[in-house]
Design a protein around this motif. Sequence first.
Motif, mmCIF file in Angstrom:
data_model
loop_
_atom_site.group_PDB
_atom_site.id
_atom_site.type_symbol
_atom_site.label_atom_id
_atom_site.label_comp_id
_atom_site.label_asym_id
_atom_site.label_seq_id
_atom_site.Cartn_x
_atom_site.Cartn_y
_atom_site.Cartn_z
ATOM 1 N N TYR A 65 -34.236 1.074 11.026
ATOM 2 C CA TYR A 65 -34.222 1.791 11.927
ATOM 3 C C TYR A 65 -35.402 1.574 12.614
ATOM 4 N N ALA A 66 -35.471 1.709 14.131
ATOM 5 C CA ALA A 66 -36.459 1.473 15.141
ATOM 6 C C ALA A 66 -36.442 2.549 16.457
ATOM 7 N N ARG A 67 -37.295 2.841 16.717
ATOM 8 C CA ARG A 67 -37.342 3.592 18.131
ATOM 9 C C ARG A 67 -37.909 2.823 19.274
ATOM 10 N N GLU A 125 -30.977 11.941 11.014
ATOM 11 C CA GLU A 125 -31.319 13.102 10.353
ATOM 12 C C GLU A 125 -31.915 12.703 9.015
ATOM 13 N N VAL A 126 -33.440 13.073 8.620
ATOM 14 C CA VAL A 126 -33.826 12.729 7.673
ATOM 15 C C VAL A 126 -33.953 13.989 6.588
ATOM 16 N N ILE A 127 -33.091 13.789 5.600
ATOM 17 C CA ILE A 127 -33.107 14.816 4.429
ATOM 18 C C ILE A 127 -34.415 14.768 3.696
ATOM 19 N N ILE A 128 -35.090 15.897 3.463
ATOM 20 C CA ILE A 128 -36.275 15.828 2.493
ATOM 21 C C ILE A 128 -36.006 16.819 1.338
ATOM 22 N N ASP A 129 -36.684 16.302 0.466
ATOM 23 C CA ASP A 129 -36.842 17.397 -0.864
ATOM 24 C C ASP A 129 -37.811 18.493 -0.701
ATOM 25 N N ASP A 160 -41.251 18.008 0.525
ATOM 26 C CA ASP A 160 -41.583 17.206 2.081
ATOM 27 C C ASP A 160 -41.486 15.873 1.999
ATOM 28 N N MET A 161 -40.629 15.303 0.887
ATOM 29 C CA MET A 161 -40.502 13.499 0.656
ATOM 30 C C MET A 161 -39.113 13.427 1.140
ATOM 31 N N PRO A 162 -39.036 12.232 2.020
ATOM 32 C CA PRO A 162 -37.513 11.906 2.500
ATOM 33 C C PRO A 162 -36.902 11.363 1.218
ATOM 34 N N VAL A 163 -35.646 11.585 1.176
ATOM 35 C CA VAL A 163 -34.800 11.225 -0.055
ATOM 36 C C VAL A 163 -33.452 10.882 0.728
ATOM 37 N N ASP A 186 -27.028 9.198 9.343
ATOM 38 C CA ASP A 186 -27.128 8.645 10.811
ATOM 39 C C ASP A 186 -25.745 8.859 11.347
ATOM 40 N N THR A 187 -25.587 9.126 12.561
ATOM 41 C CA THR A 187 -24.441 9.224 13.503
ATOM 42 C C THR A 187 -24.447 8.433 14.463
ATOM 43 N N MET A 188 -23.593 7.375 14.614
ATOM 44 C CA MET A 188 -23.343 6.286 15.200
ATOM 45 C C MET A 188 -23.024 6.793 16.810
#
Length: 64
Positions: free
Chosen positions: A17-19, A42-46, A49-52, A56-58
């Motif tokens: 992924y890149a912006r 959308e980044v889901i965090i635990d 506050d760590m990404p788990v 993504d939605t195309m």
Amino acid sequence: MHELGKQRAFELGNPFYARFKEDGEYWRKEMPNGDKYLVEVEVIIDEFDMPVQIKDTMIKKLDR
């Protein structure tokens, strides 16, 4: 750095992924097979506050 991150993601069999400014609020998702997409991320965090997980939605498929 960008290319090292992409190479490592692909080695693990993951998308990269890149912006980019020209994509506005969306992200580019590149698959190891070369397919590229414009996606909403959308980044889901635990609880620490760590990404788990990344969801993504195309939005649309991009030309290679």
